[in-house]
Design an enzyme around this catalytic site. Structure first.
Site, short mmCIF file in Angstrom:
data_model
loop_
_atom_site.label_atom_id
_atom_site.label_comp_id
_atom_site.label_asym_id
_atom_site.label_seq_id
_atom_site.Cartn_x
_atom_site.Cartn_y
_atom_site.Cartn_z
N LYS A 49 0.81 -1.23 0.00
CA LYS A 49 0.00 0.00 0.00
C LYS A 49 0.84 1.27 0.00
O LYS A 49 0.48 2.28 0.59
CB LYS A 49 -0.98 0.00 1.18
N HIS A 124 7.22 -7.36 -2.47
CA HIS A 124 7.05 -6.62 -1.21
C HIS A 124 8.11 -7.06 -0.19
O HIS A 124 8.07 -6.66 0.97
CB HIS A 124 5.67 -6.89 -0.59
N SER A 154 -4.25 2.79 4.72
CA SER A 154 -4.52 2.15 3.44
C SER A 154 -4.46 0.62 3.56
O SER A 154 -5.30 -0.09 3.01
CB SER A 154 -3.51 2.64 2.39
#
Length: 311
Positions: A49, A124, A154
């Site tokens: 995010k 990630h 988020s």
């Protein structure tokens, strides 16, 4: 080690070297770690995010010379293989992920291996968990960081709608989970610090979400130069226009509207929700802000990185 979920109905997280990860990622860990990077790979690296889809679309627009039609060739999740991704068990008849893959395989690694060079890939993963071949081949890394408060908000909404991650519970519960780093891909603090600290030792372009928001043209130019591309002014202006939040939210190739509800339930929260800087003020209580600021000070002590939390 499995980490408990709030609701118990969604898959729990498991850990690799103390970092919580989706169980399917952990199941495919040896395949992910053994991934063979190539010297001309560009790896987009982000904490969840932090503008992953945004930077993907920017990179693809640059790669395609600003050709909007070329960027519509396939949905964004299929353009840049996500190395960490191994599909969860899926209902029969689902076409979102296109082809059957053995459960023992990381779909991201399979897709990347089948892709012609030069490849744009994404992850990630924090620095310490990245497949070693990326360092060995001196690949290019494009890292986007977003301020911790907006990132937390988020991520909270994303976890509410993402059926492959644990249910986040209430905002109050999630705040505690997040500051303790018990979310998928681990602590925001460790992730950002790790990439910031190695940025000068390797080919890393370190960008800030807030800077792209404030001055997209300037930041897109940096990406273009980093990629070794030279596009003229009108093309650059088109890329700025086409990668605006409003355009991407309305674009079925970037808004994940084709994702089935059993993966992303957008009736709970849209995949592309607000894309603003400062939305944390609508969620953090005064007490949470004070506590978070104290934790931030402790965790980020000694690092030179500076974030903007409002524009």
């Amino acid at each position: 080690m499995a980490l408990a979920t709030a609701a118990g109905t969604r898959p729990p997280l498991r850990e690799v070297a103390g970092v919580p990860l989706p169980a399917t990622t952990v199941d495919n860990w040896s395949q992910i770690q053994g991934f063979e990077a190539q010297p001309d790979d560009l790896l987009i690296c982000t904490y969840p995010k932090s503008g992953t889809t945004w930077i993907q679309e920017i990179v693809d627009m640059i790669e395609q010379g600003g050709d909007v039609e070329r960027c519509q060739r396939v949905t964004i999740q299929h353009r840049h293989p996500f190395l960490d991704w191994a599909r969860p068990p899926q209902p029969s008849g689902s076409t979102y992920l296109q082809r059957p893959v053995l459960s023992t395989h990381s779909e991201g690694v399979d897709r990347a291996a089948a892709m012609p060079s030069p490849r744009v890939l994404r992850t990630h993963l924090p620095t310490q968990l990245l497949p070693p071949s990326f360092w060995e081949n001196n690949c290019k890394f494009l890292y986007v960081a977003r301020n911790a408060k907006d990132c937390m908000v988020s991520y909270f909404h994303f976890q509410r709608m993402n059926q492959t991650l644990p249910d986040p519970g209430t905002w109050e519960e999630y705040f505690e989970t997040s500051v303790s780093g018990k979310v998928a891909w681990g602590s925001w603090f460790e992730h950002v610090k790790g990439w910031w600290e190695i940025r000068k030792k390797f080919q890393v372009l370190f960008l800030f979400y807030e800077d792209i928001k404030r001055n997209p043209k300037q930041e897109i130019q940096k990406v273009m130069q980093f990629m070794g591309k030279n596009l003229d002014g009108p093309v650059l202006d088109r890329i700025v226009q086409e990668t605006s939040f409003e355009k991407m939210k309305a674009n079925p190739m970037t808004n994940h509207s084709s994702a089935p509800k059993w993966i992303l339930d957008q009736s709970i929260s849209p995949f592309m929700r607000k894309g603003t800087v400062g939305d944390w003020k609508n969620h953090f209580t005064v007490a949470q802000k004070e506590r978070f600021d104290e934790i931030y000070k402790q965790k980020m002590e000694g690092t030179s990185i500076h974030f903007c939390t409002e524009l």
